[in-house]
Enzyme design. Structure first.
Site, PDB file in Angstrom:
ATOM      1  N   PRO A   1      -1.533   9.644  -4.426  1.00 14.77           N
ATOM      2  CA  PRO A   1      -0.391  10.096  -5.214  1.00 14.77           C
ATOM      3  C   PRO A   1       0.915   9.745  -4.508  1.00 14.77           C
ATOM      4  O   PRO A   1       1.080  10.025  -3.320  1.00 14.77           O
ATOM      5  CB  PRO A   1      -0.600  11.612  -5.279  1.00 14.77           C
ATOM      6  CG  PRO A   1      -2.060  11.806  -5.049  1.00 14.77           C
ATOM      7  CD  PRO A   1      -2.446  10.732  -4.079  1.00 14.77           C
ATOM      8  N   GLU A   2       1.827   9.118  -5.222  1.00 17.91           N
ATOM      9  CA  GLU A   2       3.118   8.746  -4.656  1.00 17.91           C
ATOM     10  C   GLU A   2       4.202   9.568  -5.328  1.00 17.91           C
ATOM     11  O   GLU A   2       3.914  10.508  -6.068  1.00 17.91           O
ATOM     12  CB  GLU A   2       3.326   7.240  -4.795  1.00 17.91           C
ATOM     13  CG  GLU A   2       2.259   6.446  -4.047  1.00 17.91           C
ATOM     14  CD  GLU A   2       2.530   4.943  -4.020  1.00 17.91           C
ATOM     15  OE1 GLU A   2       3.636   4.517  -4.371  1.00 17.91           O
ATOM     16  OE2 GLU A   2       1.612   4.193  -3.654  1.00 17.91           O
TER      17      GLU A   2
END
Length: 273
Positions: free
Chosen positions: A2-3
């Site tokens: 997840p960014e």
């Protein structure tokens, strides 16, 4: 992993269910994540969640009894469900339960995220050392150009450094460099002011677009509403090794740079000699 867009999507997804709510209980099933889950979290009964925010890839729950720092790590996700709606699974490590029966459930197969308590998140050591937010007015071409002077590191590693700017992870770094026409191995110190203007512009565009579309659909990321993100449907280079560039038809190449797979078009992103 997840960014920034995925964390922003998670924030927007869970906020309506948690803002203003009173914590009934925080159930910790796995104490050891990237760092040990703070013991204080199990003594927050009665705390009111007064606000939710994001800094870099940290989701912050601001309560009347201190702040909760949440990081999704490599494979973490957050879900919202009703209390007793679904038994906890093998990788469901933490449940935050509100008095009205809502549950914020943290799932993380690789256990590389974190749940930490702090009196004030803004003063926590994980937060104070971070660079500017990429979508903020503080992240400018002039700033990036100044920080790039005398930096021999590859530009891809440079923009992925959280001390320089937060939240530009591997996927979005590859996409931004493609849109800016910059080879990922270009030395940061060789960036021109004009190139910095272009790079800052496209980083903002790529991240803003990804947030609107719900983040990137990868096997480890699911939005809080259970739906996948949609940005992966329009990726230009990331994960497309051996496929034709959408702009020029040249075959996309991949190379390990800074221990990460980097994808680029050798025609659109020429490395100066």
């Amino acid at each position: 992993m997840p960014e920034l867009p995925e964390v922003e999507t998670s924030l927007r997804g869970v906020e309506p269910y948690l803002h203003g709510k009173i914590i009934k209980q925080i159930v910790v099933r796995t104490q050891k994540l990237r760092w040990a889950v703070s013991d204080e979290l199990q003594h927050m009964q009665g705390a009111k969640i007064v606000a939710l925010s994001r800094r870099a890839k940290y989701l912050i729950l601001h309560t009347t009894q201190g702040d909760i720092l949440i990081h999704l790590g490599m494979s973490g996700s957050l879900g919202i469900l009703q209390e007793n709606q679904q038994p906890a699974g093998k990788h469901d490590h933490v449940d935050l339960i509100t008095q009205d029966g809502m549950v914020l459930r943290y799932n993380d197969p690789r256990k590389f995220g974190c749940w930490l308590w702090t009196k004030n998140a803004e003063q926590h050591e994980l937060i104070t050392r971070l660079g500017p937010e990429p979508l903020s007015e503080s992240f400018t071409a002039a700033y990036l150009f100044a920080r790039s002077r005398n930096k021999t590191v590859a530009v891809k590693n440079f923009i992925m450094n959280n001390d320089i700017v937060v939240g530009v992870g591997n996927i979005y770094a590859c996409e931004s460099l493609f849109m800016a026409g910059l080879h990922p191995e270009l030395a940061a110190q060789n960036l021109t002011e004009k190139q910095c203007e272009r790079l800052v512009k496209v980083i903002k565009e790529v991240l803003a677009k990804a947030i609107i579309q719900g983040g990137t659909t990868l096997k480890d990321f699911i939005q809080p509403d259970g739906k996948p993100g949609y940005f992966a449907q329009v990726l230009q280079v990331y994960g497309r090794k051996g496929e034709a560039c959408n702009d020029c038809g040249t075959i996309i190449e991949a190379k390990v740079i800074g221990q990460r797979n980097s994808y680029f078009c050798p025609h659109c992103q020429i490395l100066p000699r």
